[in-house]
Structures are given as C-alpha cells and as structure tokens.
Design a protein around this motif. Structure first.
Motif, PDB file in Angstrom:
ATOM      1  N   TRP A  67       0.973  -0.965   0.062  1.00 29.57           N
ATOM      2  CA  TRP A  67       0.036  -0.110   0.081  1.00 29.57           C
ATOM      3  C   TRP A  67       0.696   1.197   0.062  1.00 29.57           C
ATOM      4  O   TRP A  67       0.704   2.366  -0.643  1.00 29.57           O
ATOM      5  N   ALA A  68       2.048   1.136   0.605  1.00 29.18           N
ATOM      6  CA  ALA A  68       2.733   2.286   0.706  1.00 29.18           C
ATOM      7  C   ALA A  68       3.531   2.417  -0.655  1.00 29.18           C
ATOM      8  O   ALA A  68       4.201   3.465  -1.259  1.00 29.18           O
ATOM      9  N   GLY A  69       3.465   1.390  -1.598  1.00 29.74           N
ATOM     10  CA  GLY A  69       4.170   1.776  -2.953  1.00 29.74           C
ATOM     11  C   GLY A  69       5.529   1.279  -2.931  1.00 29.74           C
ATOM     12  O   GLY A  69       6.152   1.438  -4.100  1.00 29.74           O
ATOM     13  N   ARG A  70       6.073   0.638  -2.030  1.00 36.65           N
ATOM     14  CA  ARG A  70       7.403   0.035  -2.121  1.00 36.65           C
ATOM     15  C   ARG A  70       7.611  -1.198  -3.061  1.00 36.65           C
ATOM     16  O   ARG A  70       8.543  -1.498  -3.639  1.00 36.65           O
ATOM     17  N   PHE A  71       6.603  -1.872  -3.086  1.00 38.86           N
ATOM     18  CA  PHE A  71       6.579  -3.023  -4.119  1.00 38.86           C
ATOM     19  C   PHE A  71       5.266  -2.941  -4.639  1.00 38.86           C
ATOM     20  O   PHE A  71       4.094  -2.649  -4.261  1.00 38.86           O
ATOM     21  N   LYS A  72       5.157  -3.918  -5.942  1.00 36.67           N
ATOM     22  CA  LYS A  72       3.908  -3.880  -6.678  1.00 36.67           C
ATOM     23  C   LYS A  72       2.863  -4.786  -5.954  1.00 36.67           C
ATOM     24  O   LYS A  72       1.719  -4.566  -6.144  1.00 36.67           O
ATOM     25  N   ASP A  76       6.149  -9.947  -4.563  1.00 36.17           N
ATOM     26  CA  ASP A  76       7.542  -9.571  -4.871  1.00 36.17           C
ATOM     27  C   ASP A  76       8.423  -9.081  -3.650  1.00 36.17           C
ATOM     28  O   ASP A  76       9.704  -8.746  -3.857  1.00 36.17           O
ATOM     29  N   ILE A  77       7.795  -9.191  -2.451  1.00 39.79           N
ATOM     30  CA  ILE A  77       8.456  -8.758  -1.279  1.00 39.79           C
ATOM     31  C   ILE A  77       9.429 -10.090  -0.865  1.00 39.79           C
ATOM     32  O   ILE A  77       9.115 -11.255  -1.022  1.00 39.79           O
ATOM     33  N   PRO A  78      10.804  -9.477  -0.700  1.00 39.37           N
ATOM     34  CA  PRO A  78      11.768 -10.590  -0.318  1.00 39.37           C
ATOM     35  C   PRO A  78      11.702 -11.122   1.131  1.00 39.37           C
ATOM     36  O   PRO A  78      10.739 -10.712   1.728  1.00 39.37           O
ATOM     37  N   LYS A  79      12.181 -12.357   1.254  1.00 42.48           N
ATOM     38  CA  LYS A  79      12.021 -13.089   2.778  1.00 42.48           C
ATOM     39  C   LYS A  79      12.278 -12.230   3.860  1.00 42.48           C
ATOM     40  O   LYS A  79      11.679 -12.378   4.814  1.00 42.48           O
ATOM     41  N   HIS A  80      13.302 -11.559   3.712  1.00 47.16           N
ATOM     42  CA  HIS A  80      13.722 -10.546   4.827  1.00 47.16           C
ATOM     43  C   HIS A  80      13.892  -9.103   4.238  1.00 47.16           C
ATOM     44  O   HIS A  80      14.191  -9.095   3.248  1.00 47.16           O
ATOM     45  N   ILE A  81      13.557  -8.212   4.847  1.00 47.16           N
ATOM     46  CA  ILE A  81      13.433  -6.772   4.802  1.00 47.16           C
ATOM     47  C   ILE A  81      14.299  -5.965   5.984  1.00 47.16           C
ATOM     48  O   ILE A  81      14.231  -6.582   7.045  1.00 47.16           O
ATOM     49  N   SER A  82      14.544  -4.973   5.695  1.00 45.57           N
ATOM     50  CA  SER A  82      15.352  -4.129   6.582  1.00 45.57           C
ATOM     51  C   SER A  82      14.369  -3.439   7.525  1.00 45.57           C
ATOM     52  O   SER A  82      13.167  -3.063   7.171  1.00 45.57           O
ATOM     53  N   ALA A  88       9.802   3.133   7.060  1.00 43.16           N
ATOM     54  CA  ALA A  88       9.607   3.980   6.075  1.00 43.16           C
ATOM     55  C   ALA A  88       8.155   3.833   5.340  1.00 43.16           C
ATOM     56  O   ALA A  88       7.424   4.950   5.394  1.00 43.16           O
ATOM     57  N   ALA A  89       7.893   2.534   5.128  1.00 39.29           N
ATOM     58  CA  ALA A  89       6.595   2.102   4.707  1.00 39.29           C
ATOM     59  C   ALA A  89       5.424   2.562   5.669  1.00 39.29           C
ATOM     60  O   ALA A  89       4.338   3.014   5.287  1.00 39.29           O
ATOM     61  N   SER A  91       5.371   4.689   7.963  1.00 40.60           N
ATOM     62  CA  SER A  91       5.202   6.254   7.842  1.00 40.60           C
ATOM     63  C   SER A  91       4.558   6.671   6.809  1.00 40.60           C
ATOM     64  O   SER A  91       3.534   7.548   6.768  1.00 40.60           O
ATOM     65  N   ASN A  92       4.709   6.240   5.612  1.00 39.57           N
ATOM     66  CA  ASN A  92       4.021   6.617   4.540  1.00 39.57           C
ATOM     67  C   ASN A  92       2.378   6.310   4.638  1.00 39.57           C
ATOM     68  O   ASN A  92       1.810   7.173   4.412  1.00 39.57           O
ATOM     69  N   VAL A  93       2.339   4.914   4.965  1.00 41.25           N
ATOM     70  CA  VAL A  93       0.789   4.522   5.304  1.00 41.25           C
ATOM     71  C   VAL A  93       0.146   5.484   6.425  1.00 41.25           C
ATOM     72  O   VAL A  93      -0.990   5.844   6.117  1.00 41.25           O
ATOM     73  N   ARG A  94       0.820   5.803   7.472  1.00 33.46           N
ATOM     74  CA  ARG A  94       0.192   6.719   8.646  1.00 33.46           C
ATOM     75  C   ARG A  94      -0.084   7.911   7.740  1.00 33.46           C
ATOM     76  O   ARG A  94      -1.283   8.664   8.268  1.00 33.46           O
ATOM     77  N   ILE A  95       0.817   8.554   7.050  1.00 38.41           N
ATOM     78  CA  ILE A  95       0.332   9.743   6.376  1.00 38.41           C
ATOM     79  C   ILE A  95      -0.786   9.668   5.556  1.00 38.41           C
ATOM     80  O   ILE A  95      -1.717  10.453   5.481  1.00 38.41           O
ATOM     81  N   LYS A  96      -1.036   8.512   4.943  1.00 35.49           N
ATOM     82  CA  LYS A  96      -2.124   8.429   3.990  1.00 35.49           C
ATOM     83  C   LYS A  96      -3.349   8.199   4.779  1.00 35.49           C
ATOM     84  O   LYS A  96      -4.384   8.717   4.531  1.00 35.49           O
ATOM     85  N   VAL A  97      -3.258   7.525   5.854  1.00 43.02           N
ATOM     86  CA  VAL A  97      -4.492   7.357   6.688  1.00 43.02           C
ATOM     87  C   VAL A  97      -4.961   8.696   7.417  1.00 43.02           C
ATOM     88  O   VAL A  97      -6.092   8.956   7.419  1.00 43.02           O
ATOM     89  N   CYS A  98      -3.821   9.586   7.682  1.00 39.18           N
ATOM     90  CA  CYS A  98      -4.078  10.753   8.463  1.00 39.18           C
ATOM     91  C   CYS A  98      -4.774  11.725   7.205  1.00 39.18           C
ATOM     92  O   CYS A  98      -5.963  12.418   7.419  1.00 39.18           O
ATOM     93  N   TYR A  99      -4.433  11.661   5.892  1.00 39.69           N
ATOM     94  CA  TYR A  99      -4.931  12.255   4.663  1.00 39.69           C
ATOM     95  C   TYR A  99      -6.558  11.966   4.665  1.00 39.69           C
ATOM     96  O   TYR A  99      -7.500  12.752   4.302  1.00 39.69           O
TER      97      TYR A  99
END
Length: 153
Positions: A67-72, A76-82, A88-89, A91-99
């Motif tokens: 939903w944050a747009g990091r992956f399509k 596509d999401i790898p097994k492990h992420i940082s 960051a994702a 935070s992006n979603v929090r901003i979208k929900v606030c809007y």
C-alpha cells in the motif's frame, strides 16, 4: 588539588584540564579501539551483512509495503527486509491514513452544515422538537390520569 578531587570522583586529572575522553579519536566507549569493535561482531552467515535484512515481514507488513508503494505485489517482497524499509513504509501509510481521516472529517462537517441549514429552513430546531416531545408526554400523562379517574368512578 584537582588531581585529588578527580581521583575522588573516579576520573583522571585530564578531565579537569578540558580534555574530553569521549571525543578522543583513538578511544571508543568502553576502552576498546574502534577497529576492534567492528571486528568483534561475528556474522552468522558469510554472505549475510549485519543488520541489512533483519526481520521477516508478517502478512500485515506485506500489505503495508504494497500500500505504501514499495512493492507492486506481495509476491515481490523478499523473505527478509530491513527495519528502515518497513518503518519508512509505515510512516507513508500513517500519512495516507491521516489524509483520509482529514478528508472524511471535512466531508462530515459539510454534511452536518448542509443538513442543519435544511432543518433550519423547515423550522426543525432542537428547541421546537423538545417542546413537541414534552407536550406529547404531558398529553399522555393527562390521558392516563383521566383513564384512572374514570375507572375509579
């Protein structure tokens, strides 16, 4: 005198002369050199960089990343992420929900203003509704009292 005071406090006399041991280029916190601190971190896998991919995303995390747009897609999401990527994702979603919440609040306020103006045109104010309701209650009480008096006679 300063050496005695420094010794009592458990610090070297160099502290009192303005030296800052925490900023010394060859000294790291804990008394080890900076190069020794880096060498002391063992890695579990030889090709695995420390702290690069440090968590597995849950299903909710995958939805957030998409939903944050990091992956399509979720595939596509790898097994492990940082953790940084996930934060960051989020935070992006929090901003979208606030809007979205701001937009819904503004729409709700506009709807209340419109319905309030329509009710004012029809003269359906809260005061009038309360007066009508109380008049109806009084009429019901009077009917009950007349019925009780009629049964008593």
């Amino acid at each position: 005198m300063l050496r005695v005071l420094g010794g009592m406090l458990g610090r070297s006399h160099g502290l009192w002369r303005g030296a800052r041991p925490g900023l010394h280029p060859t000294r790291a916190s804990g008394g080890r050199a900076k190069g020794a601190e880096d060498a002391a971190l063992p890695t579990a896998e030889p090709g695995y960089k420390t702290f690069q991919h440090d968590r597995r995303p849950t299903n909710f995390d995958k939805k957030v990343l998409v939903w944050a747009g990091r992956f399509k897609r979720e595939e596509d999401i790898p097994k492990h992420i940082s953790s940084e990527l996930l934060e960051a994702a989020r935070s992006n979603v929090r901003i979208k929900v606030c809007y979205i919440m701001i937009a819904l609040t503004v729409l709700g306020c506009l709807a209340m203003v419109i319905t309030g103006k329509e009710a004012a045109k029809k003269d359906q104010t809260l005061v009038r509704l309360n007066i009508e309701k109380k008049a109806k209650w009084r009429a019901d009480v009077e009917k009950e009292q007349e019925a009780a008096v009629g049964k008593a006679q």
